[in-house]
Design a protein around this motif. Sequence first.
Motif, PDB file in Angstrom:
ATOM      1  N   TYR A 143       0.859  -1.183   0.000  1.00 43.42           N
ATOM      2  CA  TYR A 143       0.000   0.000   0.000  1.00 43.42           C
ATOM      3  C   TYR A 143       0.899   1.240   0.000  1.00 43.42           C
ATOM      4  CZ  TYR A 143      -4.396  -2.426   1.197  1.00 43.42           C
ATOM      5  OH  TYR A 143      -5.528  -3.198   1.187  1.00 43.42           O
ATOM      6  N   VAL A 144       0.558   2.212  -0.863  1.00 41.73           N
ATOM      7  CA  VAL A 144       1.339   3.451  -0.936  1.00 41.73           C
ATOM      8  C   VAL A 144       0.430   4.634  -0.598  1.00 41.73           C
ATOM      9  CG1 VAL A 144       2.511   5.049  -2.504  1.00 41.73           C
ATOM     10  CG2 VAL A 144       3.049   2.601  -2.580  1.00 41.73           C
ATOM     11  N   VAL A 145       0.877   5.453   0.350  1.00 34.27           N
ATOM     12  CA  VAL A 145       0.156   6.676   0.726  1.00 34.27           C
ATOM     13  C   VAL A 145       1.000   7.867   0.286  1.00 34.27           C
ATOM     14  CG1 VAL A 145      -0.865   7.982   2.625  1.00 34.27           C
ATOM     15  CG2 VAL A 145      -0.734   5.462   2.752  1.00 34.27           C
ATOM     16  N   ALA A 146       0.410   8.770  -0.496  1.00 38.14           N
ATOM     17  CA  ALA A 146       1.165   9.926  -0.983  1.00 38.14           C
ATOM     18  C   ALA A 146       0.284  11.163  -0.942  1.00 38.14           C
ATOM     19  CB  ALA A 146       1.672   9.670  -2.401  1.00 38.14           C
ATOM     20  N   ASN A 147       0.918  12.307  -1.132  1.00 39.67           N
ATOM     21  CA  ASN A 147       0.213  13.594  -1.106  1.00 39.67           C
ATOM     22  C   ASN A 147       0.467  14.309  -2.420  1.00 39.67           C
ATOM     23  OD1 ASN A 147       0.793  16.783  -0.218  1.00 39.67           O
ATOM     24  ND2 ASN A 147      -1.114  15.950   0.555  1.00 39.67           N
ATOM     25  N   MET A 148      -0.595  14.778  -3.056  1.00 37.33           N
ATOM     26  CA  MET A 148      -0.462  15.476  -4.339  1.00 37.33           C
ATOM     27  C   MET A 148      -1.606  16.483  -4.487  1.00 37.33           C
ATOM     28  SD  MET A 148      -1.610  12.346  -6.888  1.00 37.33           S
ATOM     29  CE  MET A 148      -1.746  13.388  -8.343  1.00 37.33           C
ATOM     30  N   GLY A 149      -1.642  17.148  -5.635  1.00 38.61           N
ATOM     31  CA  GLY A 149      -2.666  18.165  -5.840  1.00 38.61           C
ATOM     32  C   GLY A 149      -3.774  17.684  -6.762  1.00 38.61           C
ATOM     33  N   ASP A 150      -5.025  17.880  -6.324  1.00 43.07           N
ATOM     34  CA  ASP A 150      -6.203  17.506  -7.119  1.00 43.07           C
ATOM     35  C   ASP A 150      -6.855  18.784  -7.615  1.00 43.07           C
ATOM     36  OD1 ASP A 150      -8.350  16.146  -8.225  1.00 43.07           O
ATOM     37  OD2 ASP A 150      -9.311  15.693  -6.291  1.00 43.07           O
ATOM     38  N   LYS A 151      -7.428  18.751  -8.816  1.00 40.82           N
ATOM     39  CA  LYS A 151      -8.188  19.915  -9.311  1.00 40.82           C
ATOM     40  C   LYS A 151      -9.547  19.474  -9.810  1.00 40.82           C
ATOM     41  CE  LYS A 151      -6.179  19.540 -13.917  1.00 40.82           C
ATOM     42  NZ  LYS A 151      -5.390  20.162 -14.973  1.00 40.82           N
ATOM     43  N   LYS A 152     -10.548  20.312  -9.552  1.00 37.47           N
ATOM     44  CA  LYS A 152     -11.921  20.024  -9.982  1.00 37.47           C
ATOM     45  C   LYS A 152     -12.509  21.294 -10.583  1.00 37.47           C
ATOM     46  CE  LYS A 152     -12.322  15.744  -8.596  1.00 37.47           C
ATOM     47  NZ  LYS A 152     -10.982  15.435  -9.118  1.00 37.47           N
ATOM     48  N   ASN A 153     -12.943  21.201 -11.826  1.00 33.96           N
ATOM     49  CA  ASN A 153     -13.551  22.358 -12.477  1.00 33.96           C
ATOM     50  C   ASN A 153     -14.843  22.756 -11.779  1.00 33.96           C
ATOM     51  OD1 ASN A 153     -11.582  22.535 -14.441  1.00 33.96           O
ATOM     52  ND2 ASN A 153     -12.670  21.136 -15.835  1.00 33.96           N
ATOM     53  N   CYS A 154     -15.108  24.056 -11.797  1.00 30.87           N
ATOM     54  CA  CYS A 154     -16.406  24.515 -11.295  1.00 30.87           C
ATOM     55  C   CYS A 154     -16.891  25.658 -12.193  1.00 30.87           C
ATOM     56  CB  CYS A 154     -16.303  24.951  -9.828  1.00 30.87           C
ATOM     57  SG  CYS A 154     -15.036  26.170  -9.460  1.00 30.87           S
ATOM     58  N   ASN A 155     -18.118  26.043 -12.020  1.00 33.64           N
ATOM     59  CA  ASN A 155     -18.758  27.081 -12.836  1.00 33.64           C
ATOM     60  C   ASN A 155     -18.626  28.410 -12.086  1.00 33.64           C
ATOM     61  OD1 ASN A 155     -20.526  28.798 -14.141  1.00 33.64           O
ATOM     62  ND2 ASN A 155     -22.032  27.160 -14.555  1.00 33.64           N
ATOM     63  N   ILE A 156     -17.852  29.355 -12.669  1.00 31.29           N
ATOM     64  CA  ILE A 156     -17.555  30.590 -11.936  1.00 31.29           C
ATOM     65  C   ILE A 156     -18.794  31.426 -11.622  1.00 31.29           C
ATOM     66  CG2 ILE A 156     -15.111  30.966 -12.485  1.00 31.29           C
ATOM     67  CD1 ILE A 156     -16.017  32.724 -14.796  1.00 31.29           C
ATOM     68  N   SER A 157     -19.895  31.126 -12.291  1.00 31.88           N
ATOM     69  CA  SER A 157     -21.092  31.901 -11.936  1.00 31.88           C
ATOM     70  C   SER A 157     -21.786  31.280 -10.713  1.00 31.88           C
ATOM     71  CB  SER A 157     -22.050  31.998 -13.121  1.00 31.88           C
ATOM     72  OG  SER A 157     -22.416  30.720 -13.557  1.00 31.88           O
ATOM     73  N   GLU A 158     -21.250  30.169 -10.209  1.00 29.33           N
ATOM     74  CA  GLU A 158     -21.848  29.577  -9.014  1.00 29.33           C
ATOM     75  C   GLU A 158     -21.083  29.993  -7.755  1.00 29.33           C
ATOM     76  OE1 GLU A 158     -22.320  25.359  -9.726  1.00 29.33           O
ATOM     77  OE2 GLU A 158     -23.691  25.823 -11.378  1.00 29.33           O
ATOM     78  N   ALA A 159     -21.842  30.147  -6.658  1.00 28.13           N
ATOM     79  CA  ALA A 159     -21.244  30.634  -5.414  1.00 28.13           C
ATOM     80  C   ALA A 159     -20.117  29.714  -4.956  1.00 28.13           C
ATOM     81  CB  ALA A 159     -22.315  30.722  -4.321  1.00 28.13           C
ATOM     82  N   GLY A 160     -19.021  30.298  -4.504  1.00 31.33           N
ATOM     83  CA  GLY A 160     -17.922  29.511  -3.949  1.00 31.33           C
ATOM     84  C   GLY A 160     -16.872  29.130  -4.966  1.00 31.33           C
ATOM     85  N   CYS A 161     -17.218  29.148  -6.254  1.00 34.02           N
ATOM     86  CA  CYS A 161     -16.245  28.747  -7.283  1.00 34.02           C
ATOM     87  C   CYS A 161     -15.186  29.838  -7.430  1.00 34.02           C
ATOM     88  CB  CYS A 161     -16.964  28.509  -8.604  1.00 34.02           C
ATOM     89  SG  CYS A 161     -15.843  28.022  -9.931  1.00 34.02           S
ATOM     90  N   PRO A 162     -13.883  29.501  -7.296  1.00 39.51           N
ATOM     91  CA  PRO A 162     -12.831  30.507  -7.446  1.00 39.51           C
ATOM     92  C   PRO A 162     -12.843  31.134  -8.849  1.00 39.51           C
ATOM     93  CG  PRO A 162     -11.939  28.480  -6.491  1.00 39.51           C
ATOM     94  CD  PRO A 162     -13.338  28.171  -6.955  1.00 39.51           C
TER      95      PRO A 162
END
Length: 503
Positions: A143-162
Amino acid sequence: MLTSRMVAVHYFVSVLVCVSYAQSLERFIAAVYEHAVILPDSTQTPVTKQEALELMNRNIDILENATKAAAQQGAHLIVTPEDGIYGWQFSRETISPYLEDIPDPDMNWIPCNDPKSQRYPARFGPAPVQTRLSCMAKDNSIYVVANMGDKKNCNISEAGCPNDGQFNYNTAVVYDSEGKLVARYHKQHLFLGEIQFNAPKEAEVVSFDTPFGRFGIFICFDILFYDPAVALVVDRNVDTILFPTAWMNVLPHLSAIEFHSAWAMGMGVNLLSSNTHSTSKRMTGSGIFSPENVGPYYYNMDTEDGHLVISELNAHPRNSSTYYSIKWNQHASTIKKYSSGTNVFKGSIFFDLFTFTELKEPEENYTICQNDLCCHLNYKRADYGKKKQNNEIYVLGAFDGLHVVEGQYYLQVCTLLKCLSSDLNTCGESVETASTKFKQFTLSGSFSTNYVFPEVLLNNVNLAPNLFKVMSDGRLVSKPAIATHPLLSVTLFGRLYEKDPVN
Ligand SMILES: *[C@@H]1O[C@H](CO)[C@@H](O)[C@H](O)[C@H]1NC(C)=O
Ligand SMILES: *[C@@H]1O[C@H](CO)[C@@H](O)[C@H](O)[C@H]1NC(C)=O
Ligand SMILES: *[C@@H]1O[C@H](CO)[C@@H](O)[C@H](O)[C@H]1NC(C)=O
Ligand SMILES: *[C@@H]1O[C@H](CO)[C@@H](O)[C@H](O)[C@H]1NC(C)=O
């Protein structure tokens, strides 16, 4: 059709159950790797995806070597640190080329099994880092445990979306010994300066089962808060916590090995802590901690080398551990207060204003109180009877209040510690060396929480395995062998999660 399919499914499930039953282990071997991360050049201009991948591959080469070494020594699982693949200090723009879209583990994805020709882009977009981690696990059956960066698209016209149309997450991933993604966790409590990342709207409580117990996972600063760290233990009944971290040591109470071993003991679970190694950032201290044992661990401020720690562990520490049933205030609430001594004063520890009393006698009982918390200490110095051999000063301290610097969290702390110098104004500052030995000590407090983490630290920031124990009535008691070890501090570090500010 439906019936035969159901029979087939049922058959398949029972085979799985039998297999996992047959392989169910009482003990397993864990590895954690403290990694000296190769950092990118600091720049305001984003590098290309190719340059980002080259840097990440150099780090993964080292993590892969550590994984092979761990597997050769029989480890079932290895944990690698937070920021271990690309380092820290990014803006949202400069982190961008390092991110991949990490799918939900429900997809049952084994990136390493995708045909090489189809890997980039793979089923879920370009995934060179995920593929390497998956192959690292599969090729070494670990078993391997690692740390990396995940990205998820969002709709900028929706609240909270960067504004840049995507969420970036500081993410822990776990691949099983066949290379399958079995867990994905997005860090909840981002630390100061992690401006490149977003926190999920609600804490993710991520656990999974293995033949060697149930695992939970969280990252670094998360360990100071209730969700998801404590929830994993209380609601999910996990046996072992996987803990990638990039932890900057802060004495006297929050050095990595000190606090992380104490958390394992206080919560009654195993904690596999993998830190990054950077002496200039005071980042070192990784270990394999269990309720019964503070270590083995690694702490090294002298070299810039990475290091592998391996140890065998009980897969179900909660079956035998008594730690979860400790009544932390039981002893303190039954005794009468001792004297507060003749020299009571205020002093700050990491920006918290403690009430201190100086330990003036070779042996004595003291009680010191602040707000609702009273701390009781009984001690005997090992140089009792002789003339005081040095001018080292120790104090007993109490703090009951909200900590407000670098995060807000409510504390109740009882502590015995060495002052930096014979000037009482230095009590509470970081100290790494001591020469005073104690023949015995007993520390307890009238805590109004069940979450108390017991810490004992020796000269040169060493832990004290087998040199102390915690009684079911909440007393932290030294064992006789403590008398040959110079003492830095003894602490009951309590957290009142219900008094934390709601954000
Ligand atoms: C990995 O190990 C191999 C064999 O021991 C060695 O030749 C290589 O230099 C190591 N790579 C890294 C990046 O440490
Ligand atoms: C984004 O949200 C707005 C408002 O809800 C909607 O009109 C638009 O179609 C969405 N855009 C995309 C790409 O989904
Ligand atoms: C320990 O606990 C686990 C899970 O709670 C259980 O499956 C196992 O049988 C227990 N082992 C012993 C020796 O009690
Ligand atoms: C401290 O208190 C304990 C229990 O009340 C007592 O037995 C002991 O003699 C006391 N020690 C000193 C030095 O007063």
